[in-house]
Design an enzyme around this catalytic site. Structure first.
Site, PDB file in Angstrom:
ATOM      1  CG  ASP A 124      -2.342  -1.140   1.105  1.00 55.73           C
ATOM      2  OD1 ASP A 124      -2.110  -1.624   0.213  1.00 55.73           O
ATOM      3  OD2 ASP A 124      -2.114  -1.556   2.357  1.00 55.73           O
ATOM      4  CE1 TYR A 135       4.188  -6.782   4.186  1.00 59.34           C
ATOM      5  CE2 TYR A 135       4.305  -8.949   5.246  1.00 59.34           C
ATOM      6  CZ  TYR A 135       4.146  -7.754   4.066  1.00 59.34           C
ATOM      7  OH  TYR A 135       3.697  -8.406   3.433  1.00 59.34           O
ATOM      8  CG  ASP A 152      -3.627   2.001   6.458  1.00 59.20           C
ATOM      9  OD1 ASP A 152      -4.682   2.559   6.551  1.00 59.20           O
ATOM     10  OD2 ASP A 152      -3.974   1.654   5.674  1.00 59.20           O
ATOM     11  NE  ARG A 195      -3.635  -2.962   4.875  1.00 59.21           N
ATOM     12  CZ  ARG A 195      -5.020  -2.976   4.051  1.00 59.21           C
ATOM     13  NH1 ARG A 195      -6.027  -1.747   4.189  1.00 59.21           N
ATOM     14  NH2 ARG A 195      -4.926  -3.860   3.322  1.00 59.21           N
TER      15      ARG A 195
END
Length: 306
Positions: free
Chosen positions: A38, A66, A80, A172
């Site tokens: 993203d 991550y 987010d 997320r």
């Protein structure tokens, strides 16, 4: 030019923006990427150039790591901080509880893809439907979280976590699930991909670096940055074919293991296929055919499609 270049995607641009810039720099339209990030996210983005694009589906199957910034007490519609705040809570648990609950998300589980994702349903991406105010039924996916580690507490509400996960895992959603289990909700304030299969943050190149190389060294300098496509398949077993069988394999025929004295391979196993001169030319798999167990090339890399 053919190969894979490991790009460190900066914040604020899309993965497609990176592809567009690589197309311009390398002078080819045949460019793709393996795993969307993203605009808010940064980090490792393998970009495929030339015939390496054929490896896209395989590279996207790689495990990933991550580092996520999780803000507790805030719930947004996107998972987010770029989204609309739906609710805030002040019942933030203590650090030890956050650590324990966060690290409890290890193992195989089902995960429901978020509405703000690029999955297509009925020919339309979920995030497009979400922007229209629509919510559609999604099917939960099997994912695996290999490790979940709290790295640092940076404020009363903000924590950094490191997650190593299987393909198809939405970080997320993982952050939201941790917040839900804690009872206060959560959303991501940052996300960085540090590992994608063989590609790491340490060996990634920035777009600024590529621009500098293009100006000073031209096409030769850019070509040197490309990794061979087989680098992404070093974990797969190797089968080296004699010249006769290499030609048959390249013509789309199955090659029976009994005829080539191949080591034992399992049905369904993916393999790297090399010719008699040691040149990698295909990814294949092993299956049951009418005359026995055989291998067959599924994706060829020795030809360049314009």
């Amino acid at each position: 030019m053919n190969g894979i270049i490991n790009i460190y995607k900066p914040k604020g641009i899309t993965s497609h923006d990176v592809v567009y810039r690589i197309r311009r720099l390398y002078g080819t339209k045949r460019v793709g990427h393996a795993g969307t990030l993203d605009p808010m996210a940064t980090g490792v983005l393998p970009v495929l150039v030339g015939n390496a694009c054929a490896a896209q589906d395989y590279i996207m199957e790689h495990d990933k790591t991550y580092v996520a910034g999780l803000r507790l007490g805030t719930i947004t519609d996107t998972g987010d901080i770029t989204g609309e705040i739906l609710e805030t809570k002040d019942n933030i648990p203590d650090e030890e509880t956050v650590k324990r609950v966060g690290e409890s998300f290890v193992g195989e589980m089902k995960q429901l893809p978020p509405m703000y994702s690029a999955i297509k349903i009925g020919g339309k991406k979920l995030y497009e439907l979400a922007r229209e105010g629509k919510t559609v039924e999604r099917e939960a996916r099997d994912i695996t979280v290999y490790s979940s580690e709290m790295l640092e507490k940076v404020s009363d509400t903000d924590y950094y976590f490191k997650f190593s996960v299987s393909k198809g895992t939405y970080i997320r959603t993982l952050g939201e699930d941790i917040g839900t289990k804690l009872g206060c909700g959560g959303t991501l304030f940052s996300l960085e991909r540090t590992v994608c299969g063989e590609f790491t943050k340490q060996n990634a190149h920035t777009l600024e670096e590529l621009n500098d190389i293009a100006e000073k060294q031209g096409a030769d300098g850019l070509e040197k940055l490309l990794c061979p496509v087989e680098m992404s398949f070093f974990h797969l077993p190797v089968v080296k074919l004699p010249e006769f069988y290499s030609k048959l394999c390249k013509n789309g025929l199955e090659i029976y293991l009994a005829k080539i004295g191949s080591p034992k391979l399992c049905i369904g196993e993916k393999i790297r296929i090399y010719d008699n001169d040691g040149n990698f030319f295909a990814i294949g798999d092993v299956g049951e055919f009418k005359d026995g167990i055989a291998l067959k090339a599924r994706v060829r890399f020795d030809t360049v499609r314009k």
